[in-house]
Write an enzyme that holds these catalytic residues in place. Structure first.
Site, PDB file in Angstrom:
ATOM      1  N   ASP A  39       8.878 -46.534  13.931  1.00 51.44           N
ATOM      2  CA  ASP A  39       8.182 -47.852  13.483  1.00 51.44           C
ATOM      3  C   ASP A  39       7.997 -46.837  12.618  1.00 51.44           C
ATOM      4  OD1 ASP A  39       8.509 -50.344  12.560  1.00 51.44           O
ATOM      5  OD2 ASP A  39       5.884 -50.020  13.215  1.00 51.44           O
ATOM      6  N   ASP A  41       5.917 -48.887   9.168  1.00 54.27           N
ATOM      7  CA  ASP A  41       4.559 -49.158   8.897  1.00 54.27           C
ATOM      8  C   ASP A  41       3.673 -49.019  10.275  1.00 54.27           C
ATOM      9  OD1 ASP A  41       4.814 -50.398   6.324  1.00 54.27           O
ATOM     10  OD2 ASP A  41       5.532 -51.598   7.472  1.00 54.27           O
ATOM     11  N   ASP A 209       3.418 -48.832  17.265  1.00 59.56           N
ATOM     12  CA  ASP A 209       2.692 -49.280  17.078  1.00 59.56           C
ATOM     13  C   ASP A 209       2.446 -50.649  17.519  1.00 59.56           C
ATOM     14  OD1 ASP A 209       1.469 -50.857  15.249  1.00 59.56           O
ATOM     15  OD2 ASP A 209       3.556 -49.896  14.540  1.00 59.56           O
TER      16      ASP A 209
END
Length: 335
Positions: A39, A41, A209
């Site tokens: 990922d 961001d 995240d």
């Protein structure tokens, strides 16, 4: 088209923080073919590129929160909300990027980890619900174009007016999410099966995240979750094995362990390992060489195996539908 590994000359490691010795990024002699998906961001960068743009040049944080609530209630989809967010932007691309340069903070050990991947011929791919031109420009600035070119970005495209008066996402998939990360990983998987010389499929690593990363995470063999954030919390709550990390230096150490343990297993030493049986099923079925399946030891759940169901748990607290998976991307505050 599947990402293609590019092997430049070895890169010399440099220290990134005073008093901190970076891990060795030279070729470690790894034998298992490993492919990383990450990922963007909140994972490679601590802040969110979209939030930075929307809050400074678009609808603002208050409207963004309202849109997030509409998505949470099921009133609108992630794609519908995102379309409104992008439509609210009125800023030339380069002007928006100037703000991102000062607002974004890259993981302090990402560059070292990426050098390690390049020097060990480990393809590293960004997989994101964001806009590819934005992510590429950010990577070019923070790690340099020479290194950025070795990262394949699997994300949505964009149409941006020269004067910045119109921003429009060109969605990768015709779904409520716009980009189905799980589908993208499976597309890569199928391509890898066709390209492998002996039919053996590489081990897939996913790094994330948030809960929005779960659809892709359950397609991978090894899952890394940033410590203290929602993906780690969800994995703990629902007994999903994972490897927590604070910086990409932690990931590098674990990837080295993965390669070494896998090599020992391949030679019949039979060391215990945790793995995602659902993701490994296709590797066993497609491997002409019958290479033993493997995924990393989990520091927190060593005796467990990955237990990703075909569909996510059906209890109210555990449901992760496409709409649920998208909430974090809009609602999470900018750090």
């Amino acid at each position: 088209m599947a990402p293609v590994a590019v092997t430049p000359p070895p890169i010399e490691a440099k220290q990134t923080r005073p008093g901190f010795q970076r891990a060795n990024t030279a070729n470690m002699g790894t034998k298992r073919k490993i492919i990383c998906f990450s990922d963007f961001d909140g994972t490679i960068f601590m802040q969110d590129t979209g939030h930075t743009l929307f809050d400074n040049f678009g609808c603002g944080a208050e409207r963004r929160a309202t849109l997030a609530h509409q998505m949470e209630t099921g009133e609108r989809t992630f794609r519908e909300v995102s379309d409104e967010l992008y439509a609210s932007l009125d800023v030339p691309f380069e002007d928006g990027f100037e703000v991102m340069k000062s607002a974004l903070e890259i993981d302090p050990d990402f560059q070292s980890f990426h050098e390690f991947c390049v020097n060990n011929n480990i393809p590293f791919n960004v997989i994101s619900a964001g806009l590819k031109p934005v992510l590429r420009r950010v990577l070019d600035h923070f790690i340099g174009q020479d290194m950025s070119q070795h990262i394949e970005i699997v994300a949505n495209d964009a149409k941006i007016a020269d004067d910045g008066s119109k921003w429009e996402a060109v969605w990768r998939h015709d779904t409520d999410l716009g980009h189905d990360k799980a589908q993208s990983i499976n597309e890569y998987r199928q391509s890898a099966a066709l390209e492998a010389d002996n039919g053996t499929i590489p081990l897939i690593v996913f790094i994330g995240d948030g809960v929005s990363d779960l659809p892709a995470a359950r397609e991978a063999d090894v899952l890394f979750a940033r410590r203290g954030l929602r993906l780690e919390e969800y994995c703990v709550e629902h007994n999903i094995p994972f490897i927590p990390f604070d910086t990409f230096a932690d990931i590098q150490r674990e990837v080295i362990k993965i390669a070494k343990v896998d090599d020992q297993q391949t030679h019949g030493k039979g060391l215990p390992a945790t793995f995602n049986p659902r993701a490994n099923m296709w590797r066993r079925a497609s491997s002409k060489a019958a290479v033993p399946v493997f995924a990393a030891f989990s520091p927190v759940l060593e005796k467990s195996t990955f237990n990703f169901p075909e569909t996510f748990p059906t209890t109210q607290s555990a449901v992760v539908s496409d709409k649920d998976a998208a909430k974090t991307a809009i609602a999470a505050p900018v750090a």
